[in-house]
Design a protein around this motif. Structure first.
Motif: not given
Length: 444
Positions: A425-429, A404-411, A338-346
């Motif tokens: 689950i990965a969430r990145i800006p 790698r995900v944290e280097l992209a500013g995510g979690e 699943r790929l979806r957009g979140l609020s706050g440009d994430r």
């Protein structure tokens, strides 16, 4: 070789100064003799001329070499001090013959400050030269009938000494400051070389880390798939299922070609995620897993957020890790990407399966001895000792993926899915570029 190259440049101004003083001395001696100066009659004329001529000879023999050593910052020699002594003695003798020859101090003081490199020694040498000038002028002035020759001689000597020390001190401070700046520049240059060396080492270390991540995220998973397909082909041939065995062997060939393409992409590291963007690559990865393992793999995309190449690569790696976990460890029957957009440009990418779950006991999950169905309907039992999803938490896959995900500013979250199974689950800006990892090679 160094002395030959720098010799004319280092001594040019000294030669010009000595030549200029020589012209003045000759003019003073000859002019006084022609004008009938009584002090220049008789032997005193020859005394003054001989004193200056001797000093010029000493300058040519040892003085120029001593000044050159000083200019090149080479160690001093006893000949340097001998030249200073000769300079003081010749000045005393010349001024004893004629007071006007005190002009010799115009080159005498600078030579002393250059040759006697330590400040106390230069001051002492200046005092000696001032005393020689004063004594010589006192003798010559007394011989010319001055009732108090020591007064004018002392004033001239003191003024010359004061000016020489003041000028020498100023020049010495400039020289010392220049030397300090030179040392600072040398230290800075050395530090820059060290920074360049460390940067090279850091770059090499980062490249090794990148390759290790790429090998795990791509080739390792591909090779694991090859092993699984090969085992299935072998079991099918052992059971006499020739057609199914040939189909599995064809899958092995296709997967091997894909691994070759992945290896080339890792080496190139210069192409986008793939034709069609991230969603197309995810669909192909899901289809490949469904074909190879028989799992029910579905894709759900609901995001129009613009993603840079680096963000797409990170999300692709997360999907690959989640699909690999579902195939190799979770013993799942269905997987959702699943790929979806979140609020706050994430943006969020999730891989959800219905397998054993992070703790190995998810509701509705098959037991340890359960088998995953393949396209032909034949069960392939899981190898004995196979890891559960929960065991991946301490493995290189999740740890490297989280970095790698944290280097992209995510979690990154790896946890139990609602209703059983596991979810990665990965969430990145969407607007943050990778800080330290710009890996962009990925399988198409």
């Amino acid at each position: 070789m160094i002395e030959t190259l720098r010799y004319p440049k280092a001594l040019r101004w000294w030669d010009l100064a000595v030549a200029g003083v020589s012209i003045f001395v000759a003019y003073a001696l000859i002019g006084s003799r022609i004008m009938g100066d009584p002090s220049m009659q008789g032997s005193w004329f020859w005394v003054g001329a001989a004193a200056w001529a001797a000093l010029v000879v000493v300058y040519l023999v040892i003085g120029r070499t001593a000044l050159l050593r000083s200019a090149l910052d080479l160690p001093a020699r006893p000949a340097d001090a001998a030249f200073v002594v000769a300079l003081v003695a010749a000045t005393a003798l010349a001024t004893s013959a004629y007071p006007g020859l005190a002009v010799i101090q115009a080159v005498g003081y600078p030579m002393i400050w250059v040759l006697l490199r330590r400040y106390p020694a230069a001051v002492a040498g200046s005092i000696a030269l001032a005393a020689a000038v004063g004594a010589g002028m006192c003798v010559s002035s007394g011989r010319m009938g001055d009732p108090q020759p020591w007064i004018g001689s002392s004033v001239t000597a003191l003024l010359s000494l004061g000016f020489a020390i003041a000028l020498g001190t100023w020049i010495s401070r400039i020289s010392h400051e220049g030397e300090r700046q030179r040392r600072l520049v040398a230290e800075l240059t050395e530090a820059q070389h060290e920074v360049a060396r460390l940067s090279t080492e850091a770059g090499a270390s980062a490249e090794r880390e990148r390759l290790s991540r790429e090998l795990h995220d791509t080739l390792t998973q591909s090779l694991a798939g090859l092993v699984m397909l090969s085992e299935q082909a072998g079991r099918a041939l052992d059971a006499g299922e020739t057609e199914r065995g040939r189909e599995r062997i064809a899958r092995v060939e296709a997967a091997a070609r894909g691994a070759v393409a992945e290896a080339r992409a890792i080496v190139a590291s210069g192409r986008p995620v793939g034709d069609g963007g991230l969603e197309a690559v995810l669909v192909r990865a899901a289809e490949r897993l469904a074909e190879d393992s028989g799992l029910d793999v579905r894709c759900d995309f609901d995001s129009a957020a613009p993603l840079g190449r680096e963000q797409q690569v990170v999300l692709l790696r997360v999907a690959q890790e989640g699909l690999s976990n579902a195939r190799r460890h979770a013993r799942a029957t269905s997987v959702l990407v699943r790929l979806r957009g979140l609020s706050g440009d994430r943006v969020e990418l999730a891989v959800v399966d219905d397998g054993v779950g992070p703790m190995g006991a998810g509701p509705g999950s098959p037991g340890p001895g359960a088998a995953a169905a393949d396209p032909a309907g034949t069960a392939d039992p899981a190898p004995s000792g196979q890891a559960t999803s929960g065991e991946l938490l301490s493995g290189y896959g999740i740890a490297g993926l989280r970095e790698r995900v944290e280097l992209a500013g995510g979690e990154l979250v790896f946890a139990a899915a609602p209703g059983g199974g596991s979810q990665l689950i990965a969430r990145i800006p969407t607007g943050v570029a990778l800080a330290h990892d710009s890996t962009d090679g990925a399988p198409a």
